[in-house]
Design a protein around this motif. Structure first.
Motif, PDB file in Angstrom:
ATOM      1  N   THR A 117       5.805  34.564 -11.460  1.00  9.13           N
ATOM      2  CA  THR A 117       4.852  33.429 -12.791  1.00  9.13           C
ATOM      3  C   THR A 117       5.818  32.380 -13.022  1.00  9.13           C
ATOM      4  O   THR A 117       5.743  31.527 -12.841  1.00  9.13           O
ATOM      5  N   GLU A 118       7.240  32.513 -12.007  1.00 11.74           N
ATOM      6  CA  GLU A 118       8.555  32.248 -12.964  1.00 11.74           C
ATOM      7  C   GLU A 118       9.643  32.233 -11.581  1.00 11.74           C
ATOM      8  O   GLU A 118       9.827  32.941 -10.981  1.00 11.74           O
ATOM      9  N   PRO A 119       9.861  30.603 -11.364  1.00 11.85           N
ATOM     10  CA  PRO A 119       9.748  29.471 -12.033  1.00 11.85           C
ATOM     11  C   PRO A 119       7.749  29.116 -11.965  1.00 11.85           C
ATOM     12  O   PRO A 119       8.071  28.321 -12.422  1.00 11.85           O
ATOM     13  N   LYS A 120       7.195  29.821 -10.648  1.00 13.97           N
ATOM     14  CA  LYS A 120       6.117  28.913 -10.130  1.00 13.97           C
ATOM     15  C   LYS A 120       5.309  30.696 -10.316  1.00 13.97           C
ATOM     16  O   LYS A 120       5.849  31.227  -9.433  1.00 13.97           O
TER      17      LYS A 120
END
Length: 723
Positions: A117-120
């Protein structure tokens, strides 16, 4: 969107909203509660049978509306048959279950989950190692990437109808092996499960030319339980045969023949034994039920001639007026021939049964808020508060024996995860409240009411004609008045139309006249109300243009419109009921905004944050000075609703997404641009030995399990199908 119904998600939904001012909207309680979604109002009706009870082989002859112009579901002219073919021959990572919720399709997908989920946001798909295209090539990352590039919206050379979701993908890569596909999103996308269903091979999606033309007339490479064997446009037939490379459960059927049959011709096609399975109108359903019960011919009962009518016919046939007698004798011979044909067909129809459920679609009353009286939110809310939605639902679904529960959400149907009844944000039927809202908006009793020139068939005049015909035994289908009828300008309140002939959405209940459309039998009575005082403002009477389609099968719509008009008349709102051709109904009236009130249906979606966003988006000025409405044909929308959709599509917390969707729906209700009425009925005629097929409800059909019951086999009562 259509007044006669729409197919699954590949066909774009349409409609949206605009409100003036801030509304006090009740807070939604317990948005995350599991019981709010409830269960589907009606279960699917498909004669479920365990695979061991299904015979091997056979051809299922299935009636469809058309041989489609394209087999590419992502093109603008794709239709319901396009989707039906795609479901049988192409991969879908997810399909809908009986509750209208997305379920992983294990034939193609071993797993799919958000791994970062992080960074995308990153979703990792692990494909079934046996999944291959019909040319022997493995399904893989190259196919996913080609579809993303075609549908991303970045290359205008691809003639795509939609790119929602694909426009949020940043890149697609091969994972640790050929069976893994990594999809990285540039922006968080809650509805990622909506993507790659269906999935086309890179041969179709790889270039603009192959996308635009390669899959329009044929599908060379597929990967489903069936393949497209032949497209015979001359005989309006598509042949689907077993896929020899299929790795899943073997298909029971050898072939499915999809044959284009007009709705009004399906009773005859069934009776002649040309088809085994067909969606039908209420008139055909009544014929099949009547055949099973040994009912008499078409001239008995409420639709037959009275004794006085028959006596008059006999007197003319045997009278001294030779010309009249010859005409009557000829008419009686024709009638006798028609009755003989009817009886033969009724005997043949005993081999069929009617399977009933509710479509994943609902009918609503649209209020155009762009200009005129309905630009005032108070008037729109008054219209809504004047409606008794429970009465309308009973009018439509009661005669069919289906649950009579009003639809409580714009964005989901009962049983779907996002569903919650938010209608209290607007409030129920309340005549005094409606009148108070109109008074607050400046509409008061008194003022001129101009007579309208009668230019086309009027629902009101036709209703009076139908009532008179019913009294003397004339079939209402034989004629009617023309003109535009304004409710409240007639001193006589017309009689109610017989609701016993109520038809399915778009199907007339006069034998042989069924066709797609909305709901109501032929002969809409002119709405009559207790209050005759016209409301006026600045010397102008409060009259709303109620536009309806006029083609075959639209008669059911007229009854519903007539009943709504009567309800509005009681609070002082007059309605001008105007019928237009089916060809111009959507293009020249709904889409262009040339109406005040209209009835049409839209499908529900398992992914409302994606699919409903353009329907309820606030209209904005375009560069040329016009108003850009996307698919918002009521022209009613708010910044707050837009923001809630944006937040819902950008969260990966499923409970939060449902809460945001329900809040958006509550505010859409309060804006009163669209009033959901009832879930559309789904009636399917099936040969009695056809199993695992019929009225599917929400669920995506399982093509490999369809077939014919083995001779001597019986389906255990109330027993679910076993795989």
């Amino acid at each position: 969107m259509s007044h006669d119904g729409v197919g699954p998600r590949a066909v774009m939904r349409s409609v949206a909203f605009l409100t003036a001012g801030v509304l006090a909207v009740p807070t939604l309680a317990a948005c995350g509660a599991e019981d709010e979604a409830g269960k589907p109002l009606a279960a699917q009706d498909i004669a479920p049978a365990a695979r061991g009870l299904v015979a091997e082989g056979g051809t299922l002859r299935w009636a469809v509306d058309s041989v489609p112009e394209t087999f590419n579901t992502f093109q603008a002219d794709a239709d319901a048959t396009t989707t039906r073919v795609a479901q049988a021959v192409l991969p879908s990572m997810y399909r809908l279950d009986a509750g209208g919720r997305p379920a992983r399709n294990a034939d193609y997908l071993e797993s799919a989950k958000v791994v970062e989920t992080e960074p995308k946001q990153v979703v990792l798909y692990k494909l079934n190692q046996q999944a291959v295209w019909s040319d022997g090539r493995e399904i893989g990352a190259a196919d996913f990437a080609a579809q993303w590039r075609a549908l991303s919206g970045r290359d205008s050379s691809y003639w795509t109808a939609r790119n929602a979701g694909y426009d949020r993908i940043e890149k697609i890569e091969r994972g640790e092996n050929d069976l893994e596909v990594r999809v990285t999103f540039s922006r968080t996308y809650a509805d990622w499960q909506s993507l790659f269903s269906p999935l086309y091979p890179k041969d179709v999606m790889g270039t603009p030319d192959s996308f635009n033309d390669g899959a329009r007339r044929k599908l060379k490479v597929t990967a489903g339980p069936f393949v497209v064997k032949q497209v015979d446009r001359g005989n309006a037939r598509i042949r689907l045969t077993r896929n020899p490379r299929w790795w899943g459960r073997p298909t029971k059927l050898s072939e499915i023949a999809l044959t284009a049959v007009k709705r009004e011709q399906r009773a005859a096609a069934l009776a002649s034994g040309k088809i085994d399975l067909a969606d039908i109108d209420t008139a055909t359903a009544e014929r099949i039920d009547g055949a099973a019960q040994g009912a008499a011919g078409p001239l008995t009962g409420s639709g037959g001639r009275s004794a006085a009518k028959a006596l008059r016919s006999w007197a003319i046939a045997h009278g001294s007026d030779e010309t009249a007698a010859e005409d009557e004798q000829y008419a009686r011979r024709k009638l006798s021939q028609a009755m003989a044909t009817w009886e033969r067909q009724q005997k043949a129809l005993r081999d069929y049964e009617v399977r009933k459920s509710l479509e994943p679609a609902y009918t609503q009353l649209a209020l155009n808020g762009a200009d005129g009286p309905l630009a005032d939110e108070r008037v729109r809310r008054a219209v809504a508060r004047a409606l008794d939605r429970k009465e309308l639902v009973k009018l439509v679904l009661g005669p069919l024996g289906l649950p009579t529960v009003p639809v409580g959400s714009h964005l989901a149907l009962s049983g779907q995860e996002a569903y919650a009844d938010n209608s209290e944000a607007l409030g129920g039927q309340d005549t005094q409240e409606a009148q108070a809202l109109l008074a607050d908006a400046g509409w008061v009793p008194g003022g001129p009411v101009k007579k309208q020139k009668k230019t086309e068939k009027a629902a009101g005049a036709e209703g009076r004609k139908a009532d008179a015909d019913e009294k003397d035994g004339t079939d209402p289908a034989e004629g009617g008045d023309d003109g535009t009828y304004i409710v409240g300008e007639d001193d006589k309140a017309p009689a109610e139309t017989d609701t016993g002939q109520l038809a399915q959405d778009g199907r007339q209940s006069v034998p042989g006249h069924g066709a797609p459309g909305a709901y109501a039998p032929r002969g809409t009575a002119a709405p009559g109300g207790a209050e005759r005082g016209a409301l006026a403002k600045d010397g102008k009477a409060l009259t709303l243009r109620f536009v309806l389609p006029s083609g075959p099968g639209a008669e059911p719509l007229h009854l519903v419109a007539g009943r709504i008009a009567r309800m509005l008349d009681k609070v002082g709102i007059r309605t001008e009921l105007t019928k237009v051709s089916d060809e111009s109904y959507f293009k020249d009236h709904i889409a262009s905004g040339q109406y005040d009130l209209a009835l049409y249906s839209w499908p529900s979606s398992a992914f409302p944050a994606t699919d409903a966003r353009p329907i309820y988006a606030k209209p904005v000025p375009a560069a040329d000075g016009s108003l850009s409405v996307e698919q918002n044909y009521t022209r009613v929308g708010t910044d707050q609703v837009d923001q809630l959709f944006d937040e819902a599509i950008s969260t990966l917390d499923e409970e939060e997404e449902r809460s945001l969707i329900r809040k958006a729906d509550s505010r859409i209700w309060a804006a009163a641009g669209s009033i959901p009425l009832y879930q559309r009925p789904q009636l399917t005629a099936a040969k009695k030995n056809v199993v695992n097929a019929g009225a599917f409800g929400f669920q995506t059909p399982v093509y490999e399990d369809m077939g014919f019951l083995k001779k001597g086999a019986r389906i255990p009562a109330s027993a679910p199908a076993k795989k």
